[in-house]
Design an enzyme around this catalytic site. Structure first.
Site, PDB file in Angstrom:
ATOM      1  N   GLY A  76       0.874  -1.286   0.040  1.00  0.00           N
ATOM      2  CA  GLY A  76       0.243  -0.128   0.120  1.00  0.00           C
ATOM      3  C   GLY A  76       0.812   1.234   0.036  1.00  0.00           C
ATOM      4  O   GLY A  76       0.822   2.172   0.801  1.00  0.00           O
ATOM      5  N   ARG A 111      -2.116  -0.643  -5.843  1.00  0.00           N
ATOM      6  CA  ARG A 111      -3.097  -1.011  -7.000  1.00  0.00           C
ATOM      7  C   ARG A 111      -3.087   0.023  -8.017  1.00  0.00           C
ATOM      8  O   ARG A 111      -3.556  -0.292  -9.143  1.00  0.00           O
ATOM      9  CB  ARG A 111      -4.529  -0.984  -6.056  1.00  0.00           C
ATOM     10  CG  ARG A 111      -4.800  -2.180  -5.128  1.00  0.00           C
ATOM     11  CD  ARG A 111      -6.266  -1.955  -4.587  1.00  0.00           C
ATOM     12  NE  ARG A 111      -6.106  -0.574  -3.882  1.00  0.00           N
ATOM     13  CZ  ARG A 111      -7.207   0.334  -4.023  1.00  0.00           C
ATOM     14  NH1 ARG A 111      -8.058   0.104  -4.770  1.00  0.00           N
ATOM     15  NH2 ARG A 111      -7.128   1.211  -2.884  1.00  0.00           N
ATOM     16  N   SER A 149      -4.252   0.232  14.260  1.00  0.00           N
ATOM     17  CA  SER A 149      -4.974   1.662  14.395  1.00  0.00           C
ATOM     18  C   SER A 149      -5.604   1.637  15.713  1.00  0.00           C
ATOM     19  O   SER A 149      -5.636   0.660  16.428  1.00  0.00           O
ATOM     20  CB  SER A 149      -6.265   1.874  13.326  1.00  0.00           C
ATOM     21  OG  SER A 149      -6.913   2.807  13.722  1.00  0.00           O
ATOM     22  N   TYR A 187     -14.920  -2.039  10.397  1.00  0.00           N
ATOM     23  CA  TYR A 187     -13.489  -1.369  10.325  1.00  0.00           C
ATOM     24  C   TYR A 187     -12.776  -1.726  11.780  1.00  0.00           C
ATOM     25  O   TYR A 187     -11.489  -2.462  11.720  1.00  0.00           O
ATOM     26  CB  TYR A 187     -13.592   0.283   9.981  1.00  0.00           C
ATOM     27  CG  TYR A 187     -12.130   0.532  10.277  1.00  0.00           C
ATOM     28  CD1 TYR A 187     -10.996   0.246   9.100  1.00  0.00           C
ATOM     29  CD2 TYR A 187     -11.498   1.539  11.072  1.00  0.00           C
ATOM     30  CE1 TYR A 187      -9.655   0.833   9.122  1.00  0.00           C
ATOM     31  CE2 TYR A 187     -10.440   1.887  11.146  1.00  0.00           C
ATOM     32  CZ  TYR A 187      -9.614   1.384  10.167  1.00  0.00           C
ATOM     33  OH  TYR A 187      -8.018   2.109  10.234  1.00  0.00           O
ATOM     34  N   GLY A 222      -3.467   6.961  15.837  1.00  0.00           N
ATOM     35  CA  GLY A 222      -4.872   7.826  15.986  1.00  0.00           C
ATOM     36  C   GLY A 222      -5.045   8.360  14.619  1.00  0.00           C
ATOM     37  O   GLY A 222      -4.890   7.987  13.495  1.00  0.00           O
ATOM     38  N   GLU A 264      -5.323  10.040   2.737  1.00  0.00           N
ATOM     39  CA  GLU A 264      -6.409   9.556   1.870  1.00  0.00           C
ATOM     40  C   GLU A 264      -7.403   8.895   2.609  1.00  0.00           C
ATOM     41  O   GLU A 264      -8.501   8.643   2.021  1.00  0.00           O
ATOM     42  CB  GLU A 264      -6.153   9.059   0.653  1.00  0.00           C
ATOM     43  CG  GLU A 264      -5.439   9.714  -0.379  1.00  0.00           C
ATOM     44  CD  GLU A 264      -5.031   9.080  -1.528  1.00  0.00           C
ATOM     45  OE1 GLU A 264      -5.047   7.860  -1.782  1.00  0.00           O
ATOM     46  OE2 GLU A 264      -4.449   9.551  -2.591  1.00  0.00           O
ATOM     47  N   PHE A 265      -7.138   8.622   4.005  1.00  0.00           N
ATOM     48  CA  PHE A 265      -8.072   7.583   4.838  1.00  0.00           C
ATOM     49  C   PHE A 265      -9.535   7.825   4.669  1.00  0.00           C
ATOM     50  O   PHE A 265     -10.318   7.226   4.295  1.00  0.00           O
ATOM     51  CB  PHE A 265      -7.445   7.439   5.982  1.00  0.00           C
ATOM     52  CG  PHE A 265      -8.311   6.765   7.085  1.00  0.00           C
ATOM     53  CD1 PHE A 265      -8.011   5.090   7.043  1.00  0.00           C
ATOM     54  CD2 PHE A 265      -9.181   7.014   7.532  1.00  0.00           C
ATOM     55  CE1 PHE A 265      -8.692   4.431   7.993  1.00  0.00           C
ATOM     56  CE2 PHE A 265     -10.061   6.469   8.687  1.00  0.00           C
ATOM     57  CZ  PHE A 265      -9.581   5.058   8.715  1.00  0.00           C
TER      58      PHE A 265
END
Length: 253
Positions: free
Chosen positions: A9, A34, A140, A153, A184, A189-190
């Site tokens: 990624g 990708r 996360s 998620y 955190g 681009e999340f």
């Protein structure tokens, strides 16, 4: 001889920042992603700016066959991966459980859990053969706390937390380090991905407080990866100063 890092990624955000941070240390770098155009652009920039060797592998971690083919197509000397950074991951949607999209759920589960497993299975086997290596999983704060409408998620990142612990136990006899970093709020681009490209909605996520930057996470990952051989950072939570938990930011006070 230069060490080798594989970053999944890597086309943006934390992955891209990690590639640049490890390039500064003269690592040979394998980047995956990708988006072929962004991947090739990053490869060219790294080679130009840091005079290092880079291999770009264009595949989606959700595709087990593509993962397997691309990794096994690596030249033998590039399989001596010293550091694997399992960064590929995403969030889709922010809906209560009864309104959630099955497509969003499957995308998150297939990317955040199964994709991590596909890559880790192959690379860890190479590390085992050398009795050396370090796997760093990007978790996360959502893997430590559950927040409203974060359901699936959060579940996927709790799975990463569990897998991180399990991998450390399983790979202990082989001398392989396993670490996780749990950020955190990081402005990447999340949120754009979470809200399916809605830039305005994504921007509001970070209004009223200062989030972390991708470079903050990359610098911390470099720290984790460069500890002495007898030291392993098992688990690290990193937050913006203005965020105390998933639901407590300065803008909410």
């Amino acid at each position: 001889m230069s060490k080798i890092v594989l970053i999944t990624g890597a086309t943006s955000g934390i992955g891209e920042a990690c590639a640049k941070a490890f390039a500064l240390l003269n690592y040979k770098i394998i980047i995956t992603g990708r988006r072929k155009d962004k991947l090739e652009n990053l490869k060219q920039n790294l080679e130009r700016d840091f005079s290092i060797e880079v291999i770009a592998l264009n595949f989606d971690v959700r595709d087990c066959k593509a993962v397997t083919q691309n990794l096994h197509d690596l030249p033998n000397d590039w399989r001596h991966i010293d550091v694997l950074i399992n960064n590929a991951g995403l969030s889709q949607g922010l809906d209560p459980i009864h309104e959630g999209s099955l497509t969003d759920w499957e995308t998150m589960i297939d990317t955040n859990i199964k994709g991590l497993l596909y890559v880790s299975k192959i690379v860890s086997s190479w590390m085992i053969s050398r009795k050396s290596g370090h796997i760093i999983n990007i978790g996360s704060i959502a893997g430590k706390e559950v927040y409203a409408n974060g359901n699936v998620y959060c579940a996927t990142k709790h799975a990463v937390d569990a897998l991180n612990k399990a991998m450390r136990i399983d790979l202990l006899p082989h001398g392989i380090k396993v670490s996780a970093i749990h950020p955190g709020a990081v402005e990447t681009e999340f949120s754009v991905v979470r809200f399916h490209g809605d830039q305005e909605k994504a921007a509001k996520v970070y209004e009223g407080y200062e989030p972390l930057l991708a470079s903050d996470i990359a610098e911390t990952i470099v720290f984790i990866a460069t500890r002495p051989a007898h030291v392993n950072i098992n688990d690290l939570v990193i937050m913006p100063t203005s965020q105390a938990s998933t639901s407590h930011h300065l803008k909410n006070i």
